[in-house]
Design a protein around this motif. Sequence first.
Motif, short mmCIF file in Angstrom:
data_model
loop_
_atom_site.label_atom_id
_atom_site.label_comp_id
_atom_site.label_asym_id
_atom_site.label_seq_id
_atom_site.Cartn_x
_atom_site.Cartn_y
_atom_site.Cartn_z
N THR A 1 11.19 4.98 1.94
CA THR A 1 10.62 5.63 0.76
C THR A 1 11.01 7.09 0.69
OG1 THR A 1 8.51 6.05 -0.40
CG2 THR A 1 8.46 6.21 1.99
N ARG A 2 11.01 7.61 -0.54
CA ARG A 2 11.13 9.06 -0.70
C ARG A 2 10.19 9.50 -1.79
NH1 ARG A 2 16.11 11.62 -3.43
NH2 ARG A 2 14.85 13.19 -4.48
N HIS A 3 9.38 10.48 -1.50
CA HIS A 3 8.45 10.99 -2.50
C HIS A 3 9.20 11.84 -3.52
CE1 HIS A 3 5.01 13.20 -4.22
NE2 HIS A 3 4.36 12.08 -3.93
N ARG A 4 8.74 11.80 -4.76
CA ARG A 4 9.48 12.50 -5.81
C ARG A 4 9.51 14.02 -5.63
NH1 ARG A 4 5.17 10.92 -10.23
NH2 ARG A 4 3.48 12.22 -9.46
N ASP A 5 8.59 14.57 -4.85
CA ASP A 5 8.59 16.02 -4.62
C ASP A 5 9.34 16.42 -3.36
OD1 ASP A 5 6.99 16.21 -6.85
OD2 ASP A 5 5.11 16.20 -5.70
N ALA B 1 17.37 8.62 0.74
CA ALA B 1 16.97 7.50 -0.12
C ALA B 1 16.64 8.03 -1.50
CB ALA B 1 15.73 6.81 0.47
N PRO B 2 16.84 7.22 -2.53
CA PRO B 2 16.44 7.66 -3.87
C PRO B 2 14.91 7.71 -3.96
CG PRO B 2 17.15 5.37 -3.93
CD PRO B 2 17.39 5.86 -2.54
N VAL B 3 14.38 8.39 -4.96
CA VAL B 3 12.93 8.44 -5.15
C VAL B 3 12.42 7.02 -5.41
CG1 VAL B 3 11.08 9.23 -6.67
CG2 VAL B 3 12.91 10.79 -6.03
N GLY B 4 11.36 6.67 -4.72
CA GLY B 4 10.81 5.32 -4.88
C GLY B 4 10.57 4.70 -3.52
N THR B 5 10.26 3.42 -3.53
CA THR B 5 9.87 2.75 -2.29
C THR B 5 10.47 1.36 -2.23
OG1 THR B 5 7.76 3.93 -2.40
CG2 THR B 5 7.85 2.04 -0.93
N THR C 1 12.83 16.13 -0.57
CA THR C 1 14.29 15.99 -0.65
C THR C 1 14.80 14.92 0.30
OG1 THR C 1 14.38 17.84 0.89
CG2 THR C 1 14.83 18.32 -1.44
N ALA C 2 14.00 14.55 1.29
CA ALA C 2 14.46 13.53 2.22
C ALA C 2 13.48 12.36 2.24
CB ALA C 2 14.59 14.12 3.63
N GLY C 3 13.99 11.22 2.65
CA GLY C 3 13.14 10.04 2.72
C GLY C 3 12.86 9.67 4.16
N ILE C 4 12.16 8.54 4.33
CA ILE C 4 11.79 8.10 5.68
C ILE C 4 11.76 6.58 5.73
CG2 ILE C 4 9.29 8.24 5.18
CD1 ILE C 4 8.98 9.19 8.14
N THR C 5 12.07 6.05 6.91
CA THR C 5 11.94 4.61 7.14
C THR C 5 10.93 4.40 8.26
OG1 THR C 5 14.16 4.02 6.50
CG2 THR C 5 13.13 2.58 8.05
N VAL C 6 10.00 3.50 8.03
CA VAL C 6 9.01 3.18 9.07
C VAL C 6 9.06 1.68 9.32
CG1 VAL C 6 6.57 3.24 9.71
CG2 VAL C 6 7.50 5.02 8.21
N ARG C 7 9.11 1.32 10.60
CA ARG C 7 9.17 -0.09 10.96
C ARG C 7 7.95 -0.48 11.79
NH1 ARG C 7 12.39 -4.88 10.34
NH2 ARG C 7 12.56 -5.96 12.35
N VAL C 8 7.28 -1.53 11.36
CA VAL C 8 6.11 -2.02 12.09
C VAL C 8 6.31 -3.51 12.35
CG1 VAL C 8 3.60 -2.34 12.02
CG2 VAL C 8 4.62 -0.33 10.96
N GLU C 9 6.11 -3.94 13.60
CA GLU C 9 6.27 -5.37 13.91
C GLU C 9 4.97 -5.90 14.49
OE1 GLU C 9 9.69 -5.99 16.39
OE2 GLU C 9 11.04 -5.07 14.92
N GLY C 10 4.43 -6.93 13.89
CA GLY C 10 3.17 -7.52 14.38
C GLY C 10 2.09 -6.47 14.53
N GLY D 1 8.94 4.15 -8.30
CA GLY D 1 7.69 4.91 -8.47
C GLY D 1 7.74 6.24 -7.74
N HIS D 2 6.56 6.86 -7.56
CA HIS D 2 6.55 8.22 -7.02
C HIS D 2 6.84 8.32 -5.54
CE1 HIS D 2 2.63 7.31 -5.46
NE2 HIS D 2 2.07 7.24 -6.66
N GLY D 3 6.84 7.18 -4.81
CA GLY D 3 7.17 7.23 -3.39
C GLY D 3 6.03 7.73 -2.51
N ILE D 4 6.28 7.70 -1.21
CA ILE D 4 5.26 8.15 -0.24
C ILE D 4 5.87 9.33 0.52
CG2 ILE D 4 3.76 7.43 1.68
CD1 ILE D 4 4.41 4.51 0.97
#
Length: 592
Positions: A112-116, A138-142, A118-127, A60-63
């Motif tokens: 995720t990487r948003h379609r607009d 990352a490719p476009v999408g989530t 060029t770079a993506g991001i990783t977010v980690r949340v625990e509890g 999909g369009h990603g975040i």
Amino acid sequence: MSIHVLSDVVTAQIAAGEVVERPASVVKELVENALDAGASAITVEIEDSGKGLIRVGDDGHGISVSEAALAFERHSTSKLFTIEDLDHITTLGFRGEALASIAAVSRATVTTRHRDETAGITVRVEGGELRYERPVGAPVGTIVAVENLFFNTPARLKFLKSDSTERKHINTLVTHYAMAYPDVRFRLIQEGREQFHSSGSGDLADVLVEVFGLDAFDNMLEVYSQPSPRPDVPPVEVYGFCSTPDLSRANRSHIVLFVNGRVIANQSLTYAVVQAYQTLLPTGCFPLAVLMITLAPEDIDVNVHPTKAEVRFRLPDVVFAAVQRAVRHTVIDQSPAVPDPYREVNDGWSGRSTRPTVPGEDQLHMELGEIDPGRYSSPITHIPDSTAIPAGPERPLRPRTLPILRVIGQVGAMYIVTEGPAGLYLIDQHAAHARVLYDQMRRQRTAHQPPDRYELDGTPVELPPHAARQIEALLEALSLLGFEIEPFGGNTFRVRAIPAPVSEQAPGDVLYALAQEASTDRVTDELELEEHLMFCLSALGAYKAGEILDHDQMQALIRKLERCENPHTSPDGHPTLIHISGEDLARQFGRR
Ligand code: ADP
Ligand code: MG
């Protein structure tokens, strides 16, 4: 204990309980997010029944990088601004709770990487606590990975059902979304094995073949909306498939309802479906049905329940009636085993003893076992009560010999244009219909089944003398094919019953045409004569060139042709269809 304000983490865990009840609820929220993001392919991977890992990837369009961490905050959503927006909501999500709730009771990572961008991001949340945020390629999408679900709420973990039950819930959920979104390619991998996949062809029929198997699907009929007798009510679209009375299950769980693309639980609408089969199914037997109900967003309230599993209708009676009308119409009109209310049906032929016995009738009340690789167990069929359901025309019981074809339209009142997986198919309506009618008669003769026929009032018909002599010679052969003809002196006959394929035509015309065609001088052999008569009847009964057909007539014809033994030729050897492959088209257009 003194009164104190709960910490954010604890309130989040409590709230999470409303949305995240079990692994399948996580899958549901993540799949809905992927669909809302406009994905065309969604992959769901499950380990340890969802307690170890649930990973949902989409294209999909990603975040965007700047919003990824925000997505985990409670009440953060991109789908709703004001409360008025709720009245015309078209996305599956809107509460902005899912990711926050899931992350409160697991270790969750969004890549995720948003379609607009060029770079993506990783977010980690625990509890519920943000661990890190890092740029990634990352490719476009989530991709959302949820690990160790309920690791910090052991009570929840204890309440989960057996692993196989949890896996089954996930299976059911993914197959339901695949039905609701046939244009999306779904893949479900559980414990490293592919359990289910859909092609994303856009055709609900293709998904149902994957889910129910070809055998069960062969006993399903296409459902279309029927116009409401009340012009003052808002339109309710109903589309889908429901089983013929020959196929049933021991419970209602195979009645799957969608409202505006949302899988819903609604007892009243389920009852509308069951009721449409009244007198057609024995008690304790329930139909299979997959129905897509579409109505204006302002006519439903989706914000009734945190998991959005229930909806409230502004006009529940109108929706109920629309569903019942569509299903009832389909079952009565298309079903092979139901009389056409506008025709007289000869009950004499429909005795139960003359029907083929179907094995497994005693299994009717058996519960279905666990779903094996994306399929339900083999269909359990039964014989309907013959007093309620006289045999009518056509029973589509044969395996498919053509791919599923989608009708596009008619050309020159002669040819039907259809589309299949391998390109374009042009079908000669007369040749194809003759093939369908011929096969149907042949099948019944070979199975020693009584032919489908209709009773007439027996008004005397007079033939020219030579034709009358011819018919006299054919009387026995004709009776085997469903005619009941009484000589009435001279050149006159009383026709008391006529085979279904030619029942629309004047009996005198039919007899005259048969007398011309099937001259006993030409064919002597008894079997050959019968073949020849069936051949004549199919040609007589088939749609003529020049006859305008509506979409339903064409679709019904194609569905039957798909199950003929030799769908490619008419009984007299003419081609019924011309296939133009995608490659042929590309070549013609100079694309390769
Ligand atoms: P909701 O779906 O109700 O808005 P969620 O908590 O499920 O709330 O998601 C929060 C927000 O995160 C969404 O509104 C959307 O903007 C974003 N989001 C979540 N999953 C995806 C995804 N797979 N693709 C794109 N955006 C997503
Ligand atoms: Mg959501």
